[in-house]
Design a protein around this motif. Structure first.
Motif, PDB file in Angstrom:
ATOM      1  N   GLU A 185       0.830  -1.205   0.000  1.00 29.97           N
ATOM      2  CA  GLU A 185       0.000   0.000   0.000  1.00 29.97           C
ATOM      3  C   GLU A 185       0.866   1.257   0.000  1.00 29.97           C
ATOM      4  OE1 GLU A 185      -3.115   0.065  -0.505  1.00 29.97           O
ATOM      5  OE2 GLU A 185      -3.443  -2.113  -0.388  1.00 29.97           O
ATOM      6  N   GLU A 186       1.961   1.191   0.730  1.00 28.44           N
ATOM      7  CA  GLU A 186       2.891   2.328   0.751  1.00 28.44           C
ATOM      8  C   GLU A 186       3.473   2.572  -0.635  1.00 28.44           C
ATOM      9  OE1 GLU A 186       7.286   3.465   2.638  1.00 28.44           O
ATOM     10  OE2 GLU A 186       6.108   1.811   3.509  1.00 28.44           O
ATOM     11  N   LEU A 187       3.819   1.483  -1.327  1.00 28.52           N
ATOM     12  CA  LEU A 187       4.356   1.607  -2.684  1.00 28.52           C
ATOM     13  C   LEU A 187       3.336   2.248  -3.617  1.00 28.52           C
ATOM     14  CD1 LEU A 187       6.444   0.838  -4.955  1.00 28.52           C
ATOM     15  CD2 LEU A 187       5.128  -1.286  -5.195  1.00 28.52           C
ATOM     16  N   ILE A 188       2.108   1.727  -3.609  1.00 23.41           N
ATOM     17  CA  ILE A 188       1.076   2.238  -4.520  1.00 23.41           C
ATOM     18  C   ILE A 188       0.783   3.710  -4.230  1.00 23.41           C
ATOM     19  CG2 ILE A 188      -1.331   2.019  -5.212  1.00 23.41           C
ATOM     20  CD1 ILE A 188       0.616  -0.124  -6.301  1.00 23.41           C
ATOM     21  N   GLU A 189       0.728   4.057  -2.964  1.00 19.92           N
ATOM     22  CA  GLU A 189       0.482   5.465  -2.612  1.00 19.92           C
ATOM     23  C   GLU A 189       1.590   6.365  -3.139  1.00 19.92           C
ATOM     24  OE1 GLU A 189      -0.261   8.267   1.364  1.00 19.92           O
ATOM     25  OE2 GLU A 189      -0.107   6.087   1.552  1.00 19.92           O
ATOM     26  N   ALA A 190       2.829   5.848  -3.114  1.00 14.16           N
ATOM     27  CA  ALA A 190       3.977   6.646  -3.536  1.00 14.16           C
ATOM     28  C   ALA A 190       4.053   6.821  -5.051  1.00 14.16           C
ATOM     29  CB  ALA A 190       5.262   6.016  -3.016  1.00 14.16           C
ATOM     30  N   ILE A 191       3.555   5.829  -5.815  1.00 13.75           N
ATOM     31  CA  ILE A 191       3.694   5.900  -7.281  1.00 13.75           C
ATOM     32  C   ILE A 191       2.368   6.132  -7.996  1.00 13.75           C
ATOM     33  CG2 ILE A 191       5.734   4.409  -7.238  1.00 13.75           C
ATOM     34  CD1 ILE A 191       3.991   2.121  -8.265  1.00 13.75           C
ATOM     35  N   ASN A 192       1.304   6.269  -7.229  1.00 16.33           N
ATOM     36  CA  ASN A 192      -0.030   6.343  -7.810  1.00 16.33           C
ATOM     37  C   ASN A 192      -0.194   7.498  -8.791  1.00 16.33           C
ATOM     38  OD1 ASN A 192      -2.773   5.401  -7.990  1.00 16.33           O
ATOM     39  ND2 ASN A 192      -3.371   7.213  -6.809  1.00 16.33           N
ATOM     40  N   GLN A 193       0.482   8.600  -8.557  1.00 18.88           N
ATOM     41  CA  GLN A 193       0.370   9.756  -9.440  1.00 18.88           C
ATOM     42  C   GLN A 193       1.357   9.700 -10.597  1.00 18.88           C
ATOM     43  OE1 GLN A 193      -2.128  11.993  -8.933  1.00 18.88           O
ATOM     44  NE2 GLN A 193      -2.689  10.597  -7.261  1.00 18.88           N
ATOM     45  N   THR A 194       2.196   8.683 -10.605  1.00 16.69           N
ATOM     46  CA  THR A 194       3.259   8.596 -11.610  1.00 16.69           C
ATOM     47  C   THR A 194       3.012   7.506 -12.628  1.00 16.69           C
ATOM     48  OG1 THR A 194       4.784   9.270  -9.846  1.00 16.69           O
ATOM     49  CG2 THR A 194       5.771   8.519 -11.903  1.00 16.69           C
ATOM     50  N   VAL A 195       2.445   6.383 -12.193  1.00 16.45           N
ATOM     51  CA  VAL A 195       2.184   5.259 -13.097  1.00 16.45           C
ATOM     52  C   VAL A 195       0.685   5.095 -13.300  1.00 16.45           C
ATOM     53  CG1 VAL A 195       4.233   4.035 -12.279  1.00 16.45           C
ATOM     54  CG2 VAL A 195       1.997   3.466 -11.326  1.00 16.45           C
ATOM     55  N   ILE A 196       0.347   4.307 -14.306  1.00 15.44           N
ATOM     56  CA  ILE A 196      -1.034   3.870 -14.497  1.00 15.44           C
ATOM     57  C   ILE A 196      -1.108   2.429 -14.020  1.00 15.44           C
ATOM     58  CG2 ILE A 196      -2.880   3.454 -16.156  1.00 15.44           C
ATOM     59  CD1 ILE A 196      -1.587   5.671 -17.877  1.00 15.44           C
ATOM     60  N   LEU A 197      -1.771   2.194 -12.897  1.00  9.79           N
ATOM     61  CA  LEU A 197      -1.883   0.857 -12.336  1.00  9.79           C
ATOM     62  C   LEU A 197      -2.912   0.074 -13.146  1.00  9.79           C
ATOM     63  CD1 LEU A 197      -1.134  -1.159 -10.098  1.00  9.79           C
ATOM     64  CD2 LEU A 197      -2.995  -0.193  -8.732  1.00  9.79           C
ATOM     65  N   MET A 198      -2.490  -1.060 -13.687  1.00 12.43           N
ATOM     66  CA  MET A 198      -3.311  -1.804 -14.646  1.00 12.43           C
ATOM     67  C   MET A 198      -3.974  -3.038 -14.057  1.00 12.43           C
ATOM     68  SD  MET A 198      -3.359  -0.123 -17.448  1.00 12.43           S
ATOM     69  CE  MET A 198      -4.228  -1.383 -18.377  1.00 12.43           C
ATOM     70  N   ASP A 199      -3.932  -3.229 -12.753  1.00 17.44           N
ATOM     71  CA  ASP A 199      -4.555  -4.410 -12.153  1.00 17.44           C
ATOM     72  C   ASP A 199      -6.053  -4.430 -12.433  1.00 17.44           C
ATOM     73  OD1 ASP A 199      -2.105  -5.060 -11.188  1.00 17.44           O
ATOM     74  OD2 ASP A 199      -2.714  -5.258  -9.100  1.00 17.44           O
ATOM     75  N   ASN A 200      -6.485  -5.454 -13.201  1.00 14.70           N
ATOM     76  CA  ASN A 200      -7.897  -5.642 -13.539  1.00 14.70           C
ATOM     77  C   ASN A 200      -8.506  -4.389 -14.169  1.00 14.70           C
ATOM     78  OD1 ASN A 200      -7.607  -8.192 -12.376  1.00 14.70           O
ATOM     79  ND2 ASN A 200      -8.320  -7.473 -10.379  1.00 14.70           N
TER      80      ASN A 200
END
Length: 273
Positions: A125-140
């Protein structure tokens, strides 16, 4: 006397070869091999001619410094896809992962799908919060890639290690009513039959680490979820209308080194002519 001389020569040869073997293994774990693929497909719109995708997989928190970024900068692909295990659940270093993502995103848009190490890490969760504005998360999720006036569909499924994950059901939902060329990001190459059954045109995958130890004329020795002498370890696999590219990855996890299996950065270029 002759036997002693032979033993001495054998011992000298072994002592000579050991440091060479060590140096060869070190070199094979600290140099990135760049591999290019070209894909021609009747489903590809002409606007996507020369469209280039870079694949980064299984970094496992490996800090390449400027090496990996420099390789990406020599090409400046249209997009960068990260196919899981950006971090390592056994030794997670979120700042290293974030630094790579932020630098990569300055080169091209980054699309990220999770791997089993993201699923296992208590810092996910810490990772996703840190990169959420930088990457496009493609899970499902599915996303539209545009070039000129044409579009392709990019899909992603989360790793099966996540609680409640159902790759078959998720992929079926994602592909419903989708026409044209479909690209899938999925960490797991052993699910190839699922991708074929869902008529995916192109899959980017990783997870197998090239089989960790590659034996000449045989291939990889072992891979997670495939066991000994795994079927899908590196390169391109084709069945019906589906092509799957499996990256050897760029880092290590349980095994701290590779043999005859250099870390790999992949570029794929579309050709419509």
């Amino acid at each position: 006397m002759i036997k002693r001389l032979k033993k001495h020569r054998i011992l000298s040869f072994i002592l000579f070869m050991i440091p060479l073997l060590v140096l060869w293994i070190i070199w094979g774990n600290t140099h990135i091999e760049t591999k290019w693929y070209q894909l021609m497909d009747d489903e590809l719109p002409n606007d996507f001619d020369n469209y280039t995708i870079a694949q980064v997989s299984d970094l496992h928190n490996k800090n390449w410094g400027n090496k990996l970024i420099s390789e990406l900068e020599t090409v400046y692909p249209d997009i960068i896809v990260v196919t899981g295990d950006l971090i390592d659940s056994r030794n997670t270093d979120v700042p290293v992962a974030v630094e790579f993502i932020e630098r990569a995103a300055q080169i091209a848009p980054v699309y990220f799908v999770t791997g089993n190490h993201e699923a296992r890490s208590d810092q996910y969760e810490e990772l996703i919060e840190a990169i959420n504005q930088t990457v496009i998360l493609m899970d499902n999720r599915r996303f539209t890639l545009s070039s000129g006036v044409s579009e392709l569909t990019l899909l992603g499924i989360e790793d099966p290690s996540f609680p409640g994950a159902d790759p078959e059901n998720e992929l079926e939902n994602l592909t419903e009513d989708v026409e044209g060329f479909k690209i899938l990001l999925s960490h797991r190459p052993e699910l190839f039959n699922l991708y074929v059954n869902q008529d995916i045109d192109l899959v980017f995958s990783g997870h197998a680490h090239g089989g960790q130890f590659r034996i000449p004329f045989i291939g990889g020795l072992i891979a997670p979820n495939q066991g000994l002498f795994p079927k899908y370890t590196e390169g391109i696999y084709s069945e019906e209308d589906t092509n799957m590219i499996v990256s050897r990855g760029l880092g290590n996890s349980l095994f701290p080194f590779r043999v005859n299996n250099k870390p790999e950065l992949i570029f794929l270029r579309f050709s419509t002519n």
